[in-house]
Design a protein around this motif. Structure first.
Motif, PDB file in Angstrom:
ATOM      1  N   LEU A  79      29.871  16.208  -1.319  1.00  0.00           N
ATOM      2  CA  LEU A  79      29.512  14.686  -1.311  1.00  0.00           C
ATOM      3  C   LEU A  79      28.155  14.448  -0.439  1.00  0.00           C
ATOM      4  CD1 LEU A  79      33.071  13.486  -0.755  1.00  0.00           C
ATOM      5  CD2 LEU A  79      31.819  13.383  -2.754  1.00  0.00           C
ATOM      6  N   SER A  80      27.554  15.509  -0.017  1.00  0.00           N
ATOM      7  CA  SER A  80      26.138  15.402   0.572  1.00  0.00           C
ATOM      8  C   SER A  80      25.211  16.174  -0.560  1.00  0.00           C
ATOM      9  CB  SER A  80      26.299  15.973   2.000  1.00  0.00           C
ATOM     10  OG  SER A  80      26.521  17.363   2.037  1.00  0.00           O
ATOM     11  N   ALA A  81      24.955  17.295  -0.124  1.00  0.00           N
ATOM     12  CA  ALA A  81      23.712  17.989  -1.061  1.00  0.00           C
ATOM     13  C   ALA A  81      23.980  17.860  -2.483  1.00  0.00           C
ATOM     14  CB  ALA A  81      23.225  19.362  -0.299  1.00  0.00           C
ATOM     15  N   ASP A  82      25.253  18.545  -2.916  1.00  0.00           N
ATOM     16  CA  ASP A  82      25.417  18.590  -4.164  1.00  0.00           C
ATOM     17  C   ASP A  82      25.261  17.185  -5.034  1.00  0.00           C
ATOM     18  OD1 ASP A  82      26.220  20.950  -3.910  1.00  0.00           O
ATOM     19  OD2 ASP A  82      28.357  20.827  -4.343  1.00  0.00           O
ATOM     20  N   ASN A  83      25.275  16.188  -4.357  1.00  0.00           N
ATOM     21  CA  ASN A  83      25.175  14.384  -4.862  1.00  0.00           C
ATOM     22  C   ASN A  83      23.822  14.429  -4.631  1.00  0.00           C
ATOM     23  OD1 ASN A  83      27.833  12.442  -5.556  1.00  0.00           O
ATOM     24  ND2 ASN A  83      28.233  14.439  -5.070  1.00  0.00           N
ATOM     25  N   TRP A  84      23.191  14.542  -3.458  1.00  0.00           N
ATOM     26  CA  TRP A  84      21.783  14.113  -3.218  1.00  0.00           C
ATOM     27  C   TRP A  84      20.801  14.825  -4.085  1.00  0.00           C
ATOM     28  CZ3 TRP A  84      22.636  15.033   2.548  1.00  0.00           C
ATOM     29  CH2 TRP A  84      23.455  14.196   3.242  1.00  0.00           C
ATOM     30  N   SER A  85      21.110  16.045  -4.823  1.00  0.00           N
ATOM     31  CA  SER A  85      20.161  16.775  -5.535  1.00  0.00           C
ATOM     32  C   SER A  85      20.289  16.318  -6.932  1.00  0.00           C
ATOM     33  CB  SER A  85      20.914  18.306  -5.478  1.00  0.00           C
ATOM     34  OG  SER A  85      22.099  18.478  -6.026  1.00  0.00           O
ATOM     35  N   GLY A  86      21.268  15.400  -7.249  1.00  0.00           N
ATOM     36  CA  GLY A  86      21.464  14.691  -8.682  1.00  0.00           C
ATOM     37  C   GLY A  86      22.080  15.873  -9.773  1.00  0.00           C
ATOM     38  N   TYR A  87      22.773  16.802  -9.058  1.00  0.00           N
ATOM     39  CA  TYR A  87      23.625  17.655 -10.164  1.00  0.00           C
ATOM     40  C   TYR A  87      24.994  17.048 -10.443  1.00  0.00           C
ATOM     41  CZ  TYR A  87      20.929  21.899  -9.043  1.00  0.00           C
ATOM     42  OH  TYR A  87      20.058  23.154  -9.123  1.00  0.00           O
ATOM     43  N   PHE A  88      25.515  16.245  -9.479  1.00  0.00           N
ATOM     44  CA  PHE A  88      26.973  15.654  -9.674  1.00  0.00           C
ATOM     45  C   PHE A  88      26.764  14.355  -9.266  1.00  0.00           C
ATOM     46  CE2 PHE A  88      27.676  20.092  -8.963  1.00  0.00           C
ATOM     47  CZ  PHE A  88      28.504  20.559  -9.932  1.00  0.00           C
ATOM     48  N   GLY A  89      27.613  13.518  -9.844  1.00  0.00           N
ATOM     49  CA  GLY A  89      28.121  11.957  -9.618  1.00  0.00           C
ATOM     50  C   GLY A  89      29.528  12.149  -9.352  1.00  0.00           C
ATOM     51  N   GLU A  90      30.186  10.808  -8.944  1.00  0.00           N
ATOM     52  CA  GLU A  90      31.432  10.914  -8.592  1.00  0.00           C
ATOM     53  C   GLU A  90      32.208   9.908  -9.350  1.00  0.00           C
ATOM     54  OE1 GLU A  90      32.744  13.747  -6.533  1.00  0.00           O
ATOM     55  OE2 GLU A  90      30.693  14.307  -6.863  1.00  0.00           O
ATOM     56  N   ALA A  91      33.329  10.275 -10.109  1.00  0.00           N
ATOM     57  CA  ALA A  91      34.256   9.172 -10.569  1.00  0.00           C
ATOM     58  C   ALA A  91      35.098   8.418  -9.688  1.00  0.00           C
ATOM     59  CB  ALA A  91      35.075   9.814 -11.702  1.00  0.00           C
ATOM     60  N   ASN A  92      34.486   8.272  -8.229  1.00  0.00           N
ATOM     61  CA  ASN A  92      35.099   7.746  -7.334  1.00  0.00           C
ATOM     62  C   ASN A  92      34.187   7.073  -6.216  1.00  0.00           C
ATOM     63  OD1 ASN A  92      37.076   6.774  -5.649  1.00  0.00           O
ATOM     64  ND2 ASN A  92      38.181   8.888  -5.264  1.00  0.00           N
ATOM     65  N   SER A  93      34.416   6.460  -5.244  1.00  0.00           N
ATOM     66  CA  SER A  93      33.644   6.162  -4.284  1.00  0.00           C
ATOM     67  C   SER A  93      34.448   5.946  -2.921  1.00  0.00           C
ATOM     68  CB  SER A  93      32.780   4.989  -4.441  1.00  0.00           C
ATOM     69  OG  SER A  93      33.645   3.733  -4.518  1.00  0.00           O
ATOM     70  N   TRP A  94      33.852   6.091  -1.718  1.00  0.00           N
ATOM     71  CA  TRP A  94      34.821   6.049  -0.460  1.00  0.00           C
ATOM     72  C   TRP A  94      34.360   4.995   0.411  1.00  0.00           C
ATOM     73  CZ3 TRP A  94      33.539  10.070  -3.468  1.00  0.00           C
ATOM     74  CH2 TRP A  94      34.613  10.951  -3.827  1.00  0.00           C
ATOM     75  N   ASP A  95      35.003   4.094   1.107  1.00  0.00           N
ATOM     76  CA  ASP A  95      34.912   3.149   1.931  1.00  0.00           C
ATOM     77  C   ASP A  95      33.745   2.228   1.552  1.00  0.00           C
ATOM     78  OD1 ASP A  95      36.514   4.209   3.671  1.00  0.00           O
ATOM     79  OD2 ASP A  95      34.844   5.719   4.696  1.00  0.00           O
ATOM     80  N   ALA A  96      33.959   1.957   0.100  1.00  0.00           N
ATOM     81  CA  ALA A  96      32.987   0.739  -0.544  1.00  0.00           C
ATOM     82  C   ALA A  96      31.472   1.266  -0.361  1.00  0.00           C
ATOM     83  CB  ALA A  96      33.191  -0.522   0.334  1.00  0.00           C
ATOM     84  N   GLY A  97      31.501   2.398  -0.622  1.00  0.00           N
ATOM     85  CA  GLY A  97      29.803   2.823  -0.672  1.00  0.00           C
ATOM     86  C   GLY A  97      29.374   3.324   0.703  1.00  0.00           C
ATOM     87  N   TYR A  98      30.040   3.170   1.863  1.00  0.00           N
ATOM     88  CA  TYR A  98      29.685   3.578   3.321  1.00  0.00           C
ATOM     89  C   TYR A  98      29.875   5.119   3.516  1.00  0.00           C
ATOM     90  CZ  TYR A  98      27.909  -1.254   3.947  1.00  0.00           C
ATOM     91  OH  TYR A  98      27.179  -2.246   4.010  1.00  0.00           O
ATOM     92  N   CYS A  99      29.223   5.714   2.614  1.00  0.00           N
ATOM     93  CA  CYS A  99      29.626   7.417   2.654  1.00  0.00           C
ATOM     94  C   CYS A  99      28.438   7.925   2.395  1.00  0.00           C
ATOM     95  CB  CYS A  99      30.785   7.661   1.962  1.00  0.00           C
ATOM     96  SG  CYS A  99      30.534   7.054   0.248  1.00  0.00           S
ATOM     97  N   ASN A 100      28.425   9.296   2.317  1.00  0.00           N
ATOM     98  CA  ASN A 100      27.484  10.159   2.210  1.00  0.00           C
ATOM     99  C   ASN A 100      26.580  10.215   1.045  1.00  0.00           C
ATOM    100  OD1 ASN A 100      28.201  10.963   4.390  1.00  0.00           O
ATOM    101  ND2 ASN A 100      28.224  13.095   4.322  1.00  0.00           N
ATOM    102  N   PRO A 101      27.392   9.804  -0.260  1.00  0.00           N
ATOM    103  CA  PRO A 101      26.622   9.840  -1.667  1.00  0.00           C
ATOM    104  C   PRO A 101      25.693   8.657  -1.804  1.00  0.00           C
ATOM    105  CG  PRO A 101      28.849  10.367  -2.153  1.00  0.00           C
ATOM    106  CD  PRO A 101      28.758  10.170  -0.676  1.00  0.00           C
TER     107      PRO A 101
END
Length: 534
Positions: A79-101
């Motif tokens: 939920l940090s580098a794997d997402n920040w690199s654009g390799y992955f997106g998530e079929a979910n979110s956490w804490d209304a978007g107040y999270c690492n992605p």
């Protein structure tokens, strides 16, 4: 040669590896020290510590570990580098978007990153060091050093200054080293480790084969891996210290880097174990990890034959048909849309439970050589030849063909559009073709794009390359909740701030303040690291 399996060291669990109720001292130091008597009495094989270090380079577990390592990998890296690199997106979110992605750093998650990138390797490394000194086995210490650097470079890449030169000291008060000093010492330590291992490699001597899940004790491959890791780290600092980078890049290539597919470093099966692929579990069992918007744009636009090797067709009704006749769709990065059915129906990574977890592949090494040749010329070989070899190697690694046609196709990345629920629209991130033409800057972009595609799913390295070079150009996050930390959509997350536990005691505060002086900026995600500055 000595029988490596006879080496022993003390049992014990490092209190520093625990995240619960940690302060700075607990997360960075181990209050227990090895004694000769305890080491002999407990009679636990060095191999166990060696294997434990391998499992911590990129955290992996077996079926017996249940899901705790998978969960730790998710919050520490996915939920940090794997997402920040654009390799992955998530079929979910956490804490209304107040999270690492969405560029808002959650303290518990970043503490997990530090724990796996640094702390969990500290105790087994110290014990292997003590055992090697007791038994006069420098080859064991050499392997421990290589594994330590394999893990700890992720810590300095992510946070900045870390404890390095005094990490083994018997004290509760260990100050951090600057990034420049850490890199200088890591490169020198790799050089020494290679020197100590080379006689074993030259004579075909296996080292701890029953405990080596990566190379089965093959010392020749460990030397190649260490040289390849040296090349990676040398290029990492090439904008910050050109002379040092060039010196060690030359040493690495002259010493012998990976050349064949079989040289790659990975955790799959070995030492009597089968390791679970974390990302497969996050996709299939948790229903969260999906194709990221940026890699979608590059793979689809280039009509890349690796597309179907990396991702599965999508069930989403708005999915786009690719060259292979299958339809694919990606989840936008850094959204706050919760768990939408439309996102769950986007493309899953095409992994199984036993897909290897790669540390470093030969295709990456060839792209590093291409960059070195482009940057320094002459003695570093031909950039175009290494670039082409890198694409060909990646095709071979993934069991596809047609590299020549791919390189000459003239295709460019495509826009990413998703209509309906959770809609998004991004223009094509780049106009670069795969053909190795143009200015040196154009060629650098092409090297980094093809390296990016080849390294999938190594999000940490892709994130590092983006921060260092600006390539590949990324599709932006949908929501940026890190603006207060100076994080912009254009430049993305620049580093991870230190966990709060670092400055919750008086002694910890002193060490923390010293670390910030060495960082040269505020403890925020928007502060540039030493090696990312141009």
């Amino acid at each position: 040669m000595k029988n490596i399996n006879r080496y022993i060291l003390m049992a014990g669990v490092c209190a520093a590896s625990m995240l619960t109720a940690c302060d700075y001292e607990e997360i960075n130091t181990n209050p227990f020290e090895v004694t000769d008597e305890e080491s002999i009495r407990d009679n636990i094989a060095v191999g166990g510590r060696f294997l434990a270090m391998q499992q911590n380079v990129v955290p992996v577990g077996t079926q017996a570990d249940d899901t705790h390592i998978i969960n730790d990998y998710q919050v520490a890296y996915h939920l940090s580098a794997d997402n920040w690199s654009g390799y992955f997106g998530e079929a979910n979110s956490w804490d209304a978007g107040y999270c690492n992605p969405c560029y808002y750093l959650k303290d518990g998650w970043i503490a997990a990153t530090y724990n796996y990138a640094y702390t969990k390797s500290l105790d087994p490394w110290k014990r292997l060091k003590a055992a090697a000194e007791l038994n006069k086995t420098p080859e064991v210490y050499a392997l421990a050093q290589i594994l330590k650097i394999s893990a700890w470079h992720r810590a300095v890449d992510s946070f900045g200054p870390i404890p390095y030169s005094h990490a083994a000291d018997n004290t509760m008060k260990i100050f951090f080293d600057s990034e420049k000093d850490v890199y200088t010492q890591m490169l020198a330590d790799l050089e020494q480790a290679i020197k100590d291992l080379s006689p074993y490699a030259d004579n075909g001597v296996a080292i701890m084969p029953n405990y080596d899940a990566v190379y089965g004790g093959d010392s020749k491959k460990w030397v190649k891996y260490a040289n390849s890791l040296m090349l990676r780290l040398a290029l990492r600092i090439s904008n910050a210290d050109d002379a040092l980078a060039k010196q060690y890049a030359k040493k690495a290539i002259d010493g012998g880097v990976m050349t064949a597919k079989e040289d790659e470093a990975k955790m799959e099966t070995g030492a009597g174990m089968t390791f679970i692929n974390n990302i497969n579990w996050l996709a299939e069992q948790y229903g969260e990890a999906r194709m990221g918007s940026t890699i979608y744009s590059y793979l689809m636009g280039y009509e890349d034959p690796r597309l179907g090797k990396y991702f599965k067709p999508a069930a989403n009704k708005n999915a786009v048909e690719a060259y292979d006749g299958q339809k694919y769709m990606a989840v936008p990065s850094g959204h706050a849309n919760g768990s939408l059915p439309a996102y769950k129906e986007c493309s899953l990574p095409n992994f199984t439970g036993t897909t290897p977890t790669y540390w470093l592949r030969t295709s990456e090494v060839l792209f590093l050589k291409a960059e070195a040749a482009l940057k320094w010329g002459g003695e570093f070989g031909d950039a175009a030849a290494n670039y082409k070899a890198g694409v060909e190697m990646s095709f071979a690694e993934n069991g596809v063909s047609g590299a020549d046609n791919y390189l000459a196709s003239g295709k460019t990345p495509m826009a990413h559009e998703l209509t309906g629920n959770g809609a998004c629209s991004f223009p094509a991130p780049s106009t670069a073709t795969a053909e190795f033409t143009g200015s040196n800057e154009d060629k650098l972009e092409k090297i980094m794009i093809q390296k990016y595609i080849a390294m999938f799913p190594n999000g940490h390295e892709a994130w590092c390359d983006f921060r260092r070079t600006g390539y590949p150009k990324m599709n932006p996050v949908v929501v940026n909740n890190g603006r207060a930390q100076g994080i912009t959509i254009e430049k993305g997350m620049r580093r991870i701030q230190y966990p709060e536990s670092f400055y919750q005691t008086q002694e910890g505060q002193e060490i923390y303040n010293d670390a910030l002086q060495k960082l040269g900026g505020q403890d925020t995600g928007g502060t540039e690291l030493w090696w990312t500055k141009k």
